[in-house]
Design a protein around this motif. Structure first.
Motif, PDB file in Angstrom:
ATOM      1  N   MET A   1       0.843  -1.168   0.000  1.00  0.00           N
ATOM      2  CA  MET A   1       0.000   0.000   0.000  1.00  0.00           C
ATOM      3  C   MET A   1       0.893   1.237   0.000  1.00  0.00           C
ATOM      4  O   MET A   1       1.865   1.307   0.739  1.00  0.00           O
ATOM      5  N   GLY A   2       0.574   2.198  -0.831  1.00  0.00           N
ATOM      6  CA  GLY A   2       1.338   3.433  -0.933  1.00  0.00           C
ATOM      7  C   GLY A   2       0.677   4.547  -0.144  1.00  0.00           C
ATOM      8  O   GLY A   2      -0.543   4.677  -0.152  1.00  0.00           O
ATOM      9  N   LEU A   3       1.485   5.351   0.536  1.00  0.00           N
ATOM     10  CA  LEU A   3       0.978   6.457   1.335  1.00  0.00           C
ATOM     11  C   LEU A   3       1.705   7.753   0.993  1.00  0.00           C
ATOM     12  O   LEU A   3       2.930   7.787   0.935  1.00  0.00           O
ATOM     13  N   ASP A   4       0.926   8.791   0.770  1.00  0.00           N
ATOM     14  CA  ASP A   4       1.449  10.145   0.616  1.00  0.00           C
ATOM     15  C   ASP A   4       1.023  10.888   1.872  1.00  0.00           C
ATOM     16  O   ASP A   4      -0.116  11.321   1.996  1.00  0.00           O
ATOM     17  N   VAL A   5       1.920  10.991   2.844  1.00  0.00           N
ATOM     18  CA  VAL A   5       1.608  11.522   4.165  1.00  0.00           C
ATOM     19  C   VAL A   5       1.838  13.027   4.197  1.00  0.00           C
ATOM     20  O   VAL A   5       2.950  13.494   3.982  1.00  0.00           O
ATOM     21  N   GLY A   6       0.753  13.753   4.450  1.00  0.00           N
ATOM     22  CA  GLY A   6       0.838  15.197   4.606  1.00  0.00           C
ATOM     23  C   GLY A   6       0.329  15.590   5.977  1.00  0.00           C
ATOM     24  O   GLY A   6      -0.166  14.745   6.730  1.00  0.00           O
ATOM     25  N   SER A   7       0.431  16.857   6.300  1.00  0.00           N
ATOM     26  CA  SER A   7      -0.016  17.302   7.623  1.00  0.00           C
ATOM     27  C   SER A   7      -1.535  17.380   7.717  1.00  0.00           C
ATOM     28  O   SER A   7      -2.091  17.253   8.804  1.00  0.00           O
ATOM     29  N   LYS A   8      -2.235  17.553   6.587  1.00  0.00           N
ATOM     30  CA  LYS A   8      -3.703  17.648   6.592  1.00  0.00           C
ATOM     31  C   LYS A   8      -4.387  16.385   6.080  1.00  0.00           C
ATOM     32  O   LYS A   8      -5.495  16.066   6.492  1.00  0.00           O
ATOM     33  N   ARG A   9      -3.741  15.711   5.127  1.00  0.00           N
ATOM     34  CA  ARG A   9      -4.344  14.539   4.496  1.00  0.00           C
ATOM     35  C   ARG A   9      -3.294  13.458   4.247  1.00  0.00           C
ATOM     36  O   ARG A   9      -2.106  13.758   4.154  1.00  0.00           O
ATOM     37  N   ILE A  10      -3.790  12.217   4.100  1.00  0.00           N
ATOM     38  CA  ILE A  10      -2.936  11.092   3.707  1.00  0.00           C
ATOM     39  C   ILE A  10      -3.566  10.473   2.468  1.00  0.00           C
ATOM     40  O   ILE A  10      -4.696   9.974   2.514  1.00  0.00           O
ATOM     41  N   LYS A  73       8.777   9.640  11.143  1.00  0.00           N
ATOM     42  CA  LYS A  73       8.299   9.383  12.504  1.00  0.00           C
ATOM     43  C   LYS A  73       6.912   8.742  12.457  1.00  0.00           C
ATOM     44  O   LYS A  73       6.668   7.724  13.103  1.00  0.00           O
ATOM     45  N   PHE A  74       6.012   9.323  11.669  1.00  0.00           N
ATOM     46  CA  PHE A  74       4.659   8.778  11.537  1.00  0.00           C
ATOM     47  C   PHE A  74       4.695   7.368  10.938  1.00  0.00           C
ATOM     48  O   PHE A  74       4.065   6.436  11.456  1.00  0.00           O
ATOM     49  N   ALA A  75       5.436   7.210   9.845  1.00  0.00           N
ATOM     50  CA  ALA A  75       5.477   5.924   9.139  1.00  0.00           C
ATOM     51  C   ALA A  75       6.096   4.829   9.999  1.00  0.00           C
ATOM     52  O   ALA A  75       5.624   3.687   9.999  1.00  0.00           O
ATOM     53  N   ASN A  76       7.151   5.150  10.726  1.00  0.00           N
ATOM     54  CA  ASN A  76       7.789   4.148  11.587  1.00  0.00           C
ATOM     55  C   ASN A  76       6.850   3.714  12.716  1.00  0.00           C
ATOM     56  O   ASN A  76       6.772   2.522  13.033  1.00  0.00           O
ATOM     57  N   ARG A  77       6.140   4.675  13.307  1.00  0.00           N
ATOM     58  CA  ARG A  77       5.164   4.335  14.352  1.00  0.00           C
ATOM     59  C   ARG A  77       4.038   3.480  13.775  1.00  0.00           C
ATOM     60  O   ARG A  77       3.622   2.496  14.368  1.00  0.00           O
TER      61      ARG A  77
END
Length: 140
Positions: A1-10, A73-77
């Protein structure tokens, strides 16, 4: 699964069983870490995800800046909570590419932020799938 992690949306993308084509699945409006993780957990379970591919927003000079560290940090958690491996892909230009795709489709990027995040996630995952296919291609 691919994730584009932003501060408002993923932005979230998945691929078919063959691992050939990435497709945008959904965009998660970020509320709290717990709720964000729960939504992703549901998708991981539904789709039987085995790996998280996360776009890492390197600075244009290639360094890991503040935003990239936040994403890591988010992805590792997340990976630890879901007990899944995580791999990173350089996503410096994916949002720009996604916006260009919208413009080509005669859609307004400013009115389609969720779609941009989804498309960026699919570009991130597609980049990883293509690199993996090239890496494991048997020599002829």
């Amino acid at each position: 699964m691919g994730l584009d992690v932003g501060s408002k949306r993923i932005g979230v993308a998945g691929c078919d069983r063959t691992g050939l084509i990435a497709t945008g699945l959904t965009t998660i409006e970020r509320t709290s870490h717990e709720k964000d993780v729960e939504v992703i957990r549901q998708l991981v379970n539904e789709r039987q995800v085995q790996l998280l591919v996360v776009g890492l927003p390197y600075s244009m000079n290639g360094s890991v800046g503040f935003q990239a560290k936040q994403v890591q940090k988010f992805a590792n958690r997340l990976a630890k909570i879901l007990n899944l491996p995580v791999e990173y892909v350089d996503e410096r230009l994916t949002s720009f590419q996604a916006e260009q795709l919208l413009i080509a489709e005669k859609r307004s990027p400013s009115r389609n932020k969720e779609l941009i995040d989804r498309k960026a996630a699919s570009l991130i995952l597609q980049q990883w799938l293509d690199a993996r296919r090239t890496k494991y291609k048997s020599p002829s």
